[in-house]
Design an enzyme around this catalytic site. Structure first.
Site, PDB file in Angstrom:
ATOM      1  N   TYR B 439      30.447  -6.730  11.572  1.00 12.10           N
ATOM      2  CA  TYR B 439      28.915  -6.431  11.562  1.00 12.10           C
ATOM      3  C   TYR B 439      28.278  -7.201  12.994  1.00 12.10           C
ATOM      4  O   TYR B 439      29.075  -8.146  13.366  1.00 12.10           O
ATOM      5  CB  TYR B 439      28.190  -6.320  10.226  1.00 12.10           C
ATOM      6  CG  TYR B 439      28.172  -7.742   9.387  1.00 12.10           C
ATOM      7  CD1 TYR B 439      28.571  -8.935   9.883  1.00 12.10           C
ATOM      8  CD2 TYR B 439      27.762  -7.773   8.122  1.00 12.10           C
ATOM      9  CE1 TYR B 439      28.560  -9.981   9.381  1.00 12.10           C
ATOM     10  CE2 TYR B 439      27.612  -8.883   7.427  1.00 12.10           C
ATOM     11  CZ  TYR B 439      27.955 -10.197   7.700  1.00 12.10           C
ATOM     12  OH  TYR B 439      28.063 -11.187   7.047  1.00 12.10           O
ATOM     13  N   GLU B 440      27.103  -7.116  12.960  1.00  9.10           N
ATOM     14  CA  GLU B 440      26.516  -7.709  13.954  1.00  9.10           C
ATOM     15  C   GLU B 440      26.945  -7.472  15.316  1.00  9.10           C
ATOM     16  O   GLU B 440      27.203  -8.566  16.044  1.00  9.10           O
ATOM     17  CB  GLU B 440      25.969  -9.249  13.733  1.00  9.10           C
ATOM     18  CG  GLU B 440      25.043  -9.970  14.250  1.00  9.10           C
ATOM     19  CD  GLU B 440      23.740  -9.249  14.058  1.00  9.10           C
ATOM     20  OE1 GLU B 440      22.968  -8.762  14.946  1.00  9.10           O
ATOM     21  OE2 GLU B 440      23.386  -9.159  12.678  1.00  9.10           O
ATOM     22  N   GLY B 441      27.579  -6.316  15.704  1.00 12.15           N
ATOM     23  CA  GLY B 441      28.347  -5.974  16.769  1.00 12.15           C
ATOM     24  C   GLY B 441      29.680  -6.275  16.558  1.00 12.15           C
ATOM     25  O   GLY B 441      30.130  -7.447  16.647  1.00 12.15           O
TER      26      GLY B 441
END
Lengths: 597, 597
Positions: B439-441
């Site tokens: 997550y978060e890229g």
């Protein structure tokens, strides 16, 4: 939910083109394994794996096993699948015909086993463990024990287990406390607690044949005082019918990270009746003779999870539209390009693919050495094959389980957020694959086995033979322009491995901790060298078969060369890191006081 | 069940000895962070983490969250813990005093956040996401929005979320379909479906402030047509009291591999009332200004799982008796030696330790750059710090989450079979840590961000500044015999990174796929170089403080040097592999046709 398609082309390439089983027709059972028979078996096995076992993989994960009043229930559908499995005669594929087996090559059995494990690892452990019990009894049992147990283990009417671990000891079996009290009738009463017993209790068969390590009353301390016993869950009457329930009961089943469909049991032995297998106090030796087989089986599990994880990642990467190729839209008619256009997605997919293909080649080749070691007429040939098995089995067990797990993690990564969601099934591959790095000797133990036992055995005979094989391959490929890059890769890997071996010889004798400190990196360097050897051979085979006469289509050989290139460019460079770490010595590991951690 | 002891010595070494926050007293808020205040905060934070959050970590994992009639219940104990957490004022530690924050350094807030996340990752995501929403509104909200939402986000009375992902798009936010229809009163009606919304619905707070990416009716296609909206779960009256329920509802919560204690929600927006945050169609830009902060937070999560995993592996390795040291019994009075005597067990523990200490140093140093970037008086200083943040944030997000996960896997491995059993808690670290790579890229996106955006930005200004920092450290340590090995390591790493950078410059312009193919290995090489830079600095600090005046005991500095040696001998050698892979080019990745996978 993930899908699975048995990689029949790659398996056929290995068995027919690359290993060419027909060259081994002097080995017992091999003449029966004609290419047609092999293909028919592979196709039937693929159907079973794809159509029967794979659909139960997630069911097994979500339901798990349950224990009630000592009875373990397997997940819905497992019992019916087990019946289909046993009816197909799959357990006895390479088993002794004297006891109902089909006597086919172990390498073929391994290929089938891979498909089953890819489809459903937790399920396939049930017959897998029966196979282990079968081997122990086949090698060390009395004729009477063989007659009593082997046919029913091979048919699958009964299943088997291996009971080694106790709460206070797994790796160090010298600490085993389970006791065996001799009885007047020649039997023993077994008492103690065993843990982590895979398939230790379940509802698939009418009986479970436990093979149990225990101590005789007069046994010396440590590993030299351990004996092996056969302890059926239900006692077997003289006529082979089932009698009274024996004194062994499942006390609990473990809540595990994965392989939920397989019951991992704590078994309480309370004066359970058992019989000695093999000689008194030689139980560990009896176990060790089976270890290579069991460890190759676990190495296979690492690969077997990586294969379907890769397949599903590839499918997802072709389907999922997200972003645009850095070099301009590849699917301009769609809202975005499929993510397979991105080099970093390719990097993950190619890593998985190279591992699967290279690992499979090495694994099957090693299983073939197992066939040679047990079936060749010539003692020298048996010895040479056994040496290679001994040397490379811990390497494959550790390398393929670690890299197989890493490949599952990478495959999960391709799915982005969906990879973390249970329904997509990718995280199950990761959780299931994780155990293979631990059981059947944790990977660190494999590394120690390699450097501490297999490497120095017989004055380094095995590793010198391995270098000899490599040198022959190098000689055979000399001057071949097509093979040149892979040849150079193998020369470099061989050089690093030789340097590491010399470093070990120079340092580990004086300080055994140096062997321990170098062990894991030396193991990886050995694996990379063995893979280089395999890839050079496979490239050679693929190039030859491109001219015609191959077992699979032309595109296959073209793709094989591309994957081979990836191995060379992206996997093999790890060798320099491994050698540097070996040479760094153990000092940096041991400097810190134990209580400073 | 695992334990957790906040690594206060290491944190104090970094904040007091190594970074020496008192040197930054020209930065807003730093004068309030005197060493005494910092120590008091760290100690209180440690207590909260150890005594309140950690005991709920396994509860959260086994119970998970439940959804009934649109209401999400968090696991037992989470609500009471959340009250304790908010009462301590922890959410606003580095928040703007104008809205109730304490204005302390972000680096201190990160240190506290690490402890909370180590103790209970799933729990600490609730306040963590509030912090993200706070930052978005603080940077881009109207004065009215700030007054309305920030005090209650900082106090924890309300929580916040970030709504980006939709079923068909995560990475490629240009594909977002959620619609925002302008209303006459200046508000918007938001309709659409958002998925993977962490802390999207729960029972910890009376309101949840959603920040939502959506499209205006006239918005251009792609990423240039996305706007940011604030959408409270419960509408807020003019007087700040809660009004009617807004049109947003939780449709389902995900079954995930880990972080079970945090509700990952599918949120349905059905004409929910929202207000524009920042300028129309500039929503992505607003998001990106917060990305560094959020990504450093995720990098921290990788480290935060690795730390307790390491601690528990070390405890187990000291306690578990199994086998004997290769150099003779170390505990002859016991049945076996503790497994920490084995070099290969040490190898795993030292890897984890080196990652934790090196990663923490790099992370805190980067957070301090964040403080400089946002609080320094001098524009040049702000720019330089912002450049370093931009360059190294994707590096740390990817490297620390990947290596943090690997460290958890290694820590689990130390436990052998017990590591696979849920009750021991080691497998939870692995499952929880796994999400941080996604997550978060996803980590591959971080690598692309590095080579495609951060590296070439402003003519490579950031990377040249980074090389400049290194060169200064090399100059400052010239001729110092103690520092020599680390200095040489940094010289070598710098050389490799420069070679890789030149390779990229020469190849990626002509063919952007070469940037994509090299990205992940380039990222790792950058991380190794940055870690080398940190270790040289830490060794220098440790040597200096061995003479006295340090914040922690003498043994600490001695041990720091030993861990530094391990980094040099066993971690840094990876650099040659990374450079080789960069230079191998993308050809080997792209050769295979997409449909051949």
């Amino acid at each position: 939910m993930p899908s699975y398609t048995a990689p029949l082309d790659d398996i056929r390439f290995l068995l027919h083109d690359h290993l060419d089983l027909t060259r081994y027709n002097e080995l017992r059972g091999f003449p029966d394994a004609s290419p047609d028979v092999v293909d028919a078996i592979l196709e039937e096995g693929a159907k079973l794996a794809q159509d029967v076992l794979q659909p139960l993989n997630r069911v097994g994960d979500t339901q798990g096993c349950s224990l009630e009043n000592g009875v373990v229930r397997t997940p819905d559908g497992f019992k019916a699948a087990y019946e289909t499995y046993t009816q197909g005669g799959w357990i006895g594929l390479s088993g002794d015909p004297e006891y109902g087996g089909q006597g086919l090559p172990a390498v073929l059995s391994l290929a089938v086993g891979e498909m089953m494990s890819s489809a459903n690892m937790a399920f396939s452990m049930y017959p897998g463990l029966s196979h282990g019990a079968y081997s122990a009894l086949h090698q060390h049992g009395t004729p009477e024990q063989k007659t009593r147990y082997l046919p029913k283990l091979i048919s699958g009417e009964w299943s088997g287990t291996m009971n080694l671990t106790e709460p206070h000891c797994g790796t160090d079996l010298g600490l085993i406390k389970t006791k065996a009290a001799p009885q007047e009738d020649g039997s023993y009463k077994i008492s103690g607690t065993k843990i982590f017993i895979s398939a230790g209790e379940h509802d698939l068969t009418s009986n479970i044949i436990h093979l149990v390590l225990a101590r005789l009353p007069d046994a010396p301390e440590g590993t030299r005082g351990i004996s092996l016993f056969v302890v059926p869950k239900v006692l077997v009457n003289e006529d082979g019918s089932l009698g009274a329930r024996n004194g062994v009961a499942c006390g609990s089943i473990e809540h595990k990270m994965g392989i939920h469909g397989n019951a991992t049991c704590l078994l309480n032995y309370d004066e359970a009746v058992g019989w000695l297998v093999g000689e008194p106090n030689k139980g560990l030796r009896a176990m060790f003779t089976m270890m290579n087989e069991a460890r190759i089986g676990v190495a296979m599990q690492g690969l077997a999870q990586s294969e379907p994880a890769y397949q599903n990642a590839a499918i997802y990467a072709r389907d999922r539209l997200q972003g645009r190729s850095l070099t301009g839209a590849k699917a301009p008619d769609k809202p975005a390009d499929p993510i397979i256009v991105h080099p970093d997605v390719r990097r993950m997919l190619m890593s998985q693919r190279a591992l699967n293909e290279g690992g499979r080649a090495l694994l099957y080749w090693l299983a073939l050495q197992g066939d040679i070691a047990s079936r060749a007429q010539d003692a020298k040939a048996r010895e040479a094959a056994d040496d290679l098995m001994g040397l490379l089995t811990p390497v494959l067990k550790s390398y393929l389980t670690e890299q197989g797990f890493a490949a599952c993690v990478d495959a999960q990564q391709v799915f982005g957020g969906h990879g973390y969601i249970a329904e997509w099934g990718m995280e199950q591959f990761v959780r299931d694959a994780r155990i293979a790095m631990i059981y059947e000797g944790a990977n660190g133990i494999q590394a120690l086995d390699l450097v501490g036992r297999k490497l120095p055995a017989n004055g380094g005979r095995a590793v010198f033979a391995f270098f000899g094989l490599i040198d022959r391959a190098l000689k055979d490929s000399e001057g071949d322009e097509t093979l040149k890059p892979w040849r150079e890769g193998l020369v470099a890997a061989r050089g690093d491995l030789e340097a590491a071996t010399q470093w070990l010889m120079a340092n580990a004798m004086a300080n055994p901790d140096e062997a321990g400190g170098a062990a894991m990196d030396y193991l990886h360097l050995t694996a990379l060298t063995a893979l280089s050897y395999m890839w050079l051979g496979m490239v050679r085979t693929a190039v030859a078969k491109q001219a015609g006469g191959g077992a699979v289509g032309a595109a296959f050989y073209e793709n094989k060369l591309k994957t081979a290139r990836f191995f060379l460019d992206r996997v093999l460079p790890e060798r320099t890191m491994r050698l540097a770490r070996v040479k760094a010595g153990a000092g940096n590991l041991l400097a810190l006081a134990a209580d400073a951690f």
